[in-house]
Design a protein around this motif. Structure first.
Motif, PDB file in Angstrom:
ATOM      1  N   GLU A   6       0.838  -1.203   0.000  1.00 41.07           N
ATOM      2  CA  GLU A   6       0.000   0.000   0.000  1.00 41.07           C
ATOM      3  C   GLU A   6       0.871   1.250   0.000  1.00 41.07           C
ATOM      4  O   GLU A   6       1.982   1.250   0.514  1.00 41.07           O
ATOM      5  N   CYS A  22      -2.761   0.107  -3.976  1.00 37.02           N
ATOM      6  CA  CYS A  22      -2.388  -1.238  -3.518  1.00 37.02           C
ATOM      7  C   CYS A  22      -1.801  -1.952  -4.718  1.00 37.02           C
ATOM      8  O   CYS A  22      -2.525  -2.291  -5.672  1.00 37.02           O
ATOM      9  N   CYS A  96      -4.769  -3.193   2.525  1.00 33.64           N
ATOM     10  CA  CYS A  96      -5.255  -3.820   1.312  1.00 33.64           C
ATOM     11  C   CYS A  96      -5.201  -5.335   1.509  1.00 33.64           C
ATOM     12  O   CYS A  96      -4.266  -5.836   2.139  1.00 33.64           O
TER      13      CYS A  96
END
Length: 128
Positions: A6, A22, A96
């Motif tokens: 991320e 991400c 993420c």
């Protein structure tokens, strides 16, 4: 090695915007369900927004509907979370996650089992 990384977090004033990214490393996100989750201090982790790479279906938590937008690049390697009209209550570490076996965005954002891949998280702070 399969990784999710991320980026894009930071400090922003209320009403401001941020875009989180991400990036998948070592694999592409074809046929994965991908989600953004957040965890604030003292609170449970919650699913914020999820997307299905196979059909582009999306899911948003009620708290972010109309303010956040999830999207994926054409190469299926990066998922974004555009966050507008940020509020202090959006302050959290954002993660993420991706899973090849979860088939609906609802099941991804409100998971009933452990999700396979997670990123390391990025801090978002909304404060004046």
């Amino acid at each position: 090695q399969l990784q999710l990384v991320e980026s894009g977090g930071g400090l922003v004033q209320p009403g401001g915007s941020l875009r989180l990214s991400c990036a998948a490393s070592g694999f592409t996100l074809d046929y994965y369900a991908i989600g953004w989750f957040r965890q604030a201090p003292g609170k449970e982790r919650e699913g914020v927004s999820c997307i299905s790479s196979s059909d582009a279906n999306t899911y948003y938590a009620d708290s972010v509907k109309g303010r956040f937008t999830i999207s994926e690049d054409n190469a299926k390697t990066t998922v974004y979370l555009q966050m507008n009209s940020l509020k202090p209550e959006d302050t959290a570490v954002y993660y993420c996650a991706a899973d090849p076996l979860i088939t609906t965005v609802q099941a991804m954002c409100v998971p009933m089992r452990r999700i396979t891949y997670w990123g390391q998280g990025t801090q978002v702070t909304v404060s004046s």
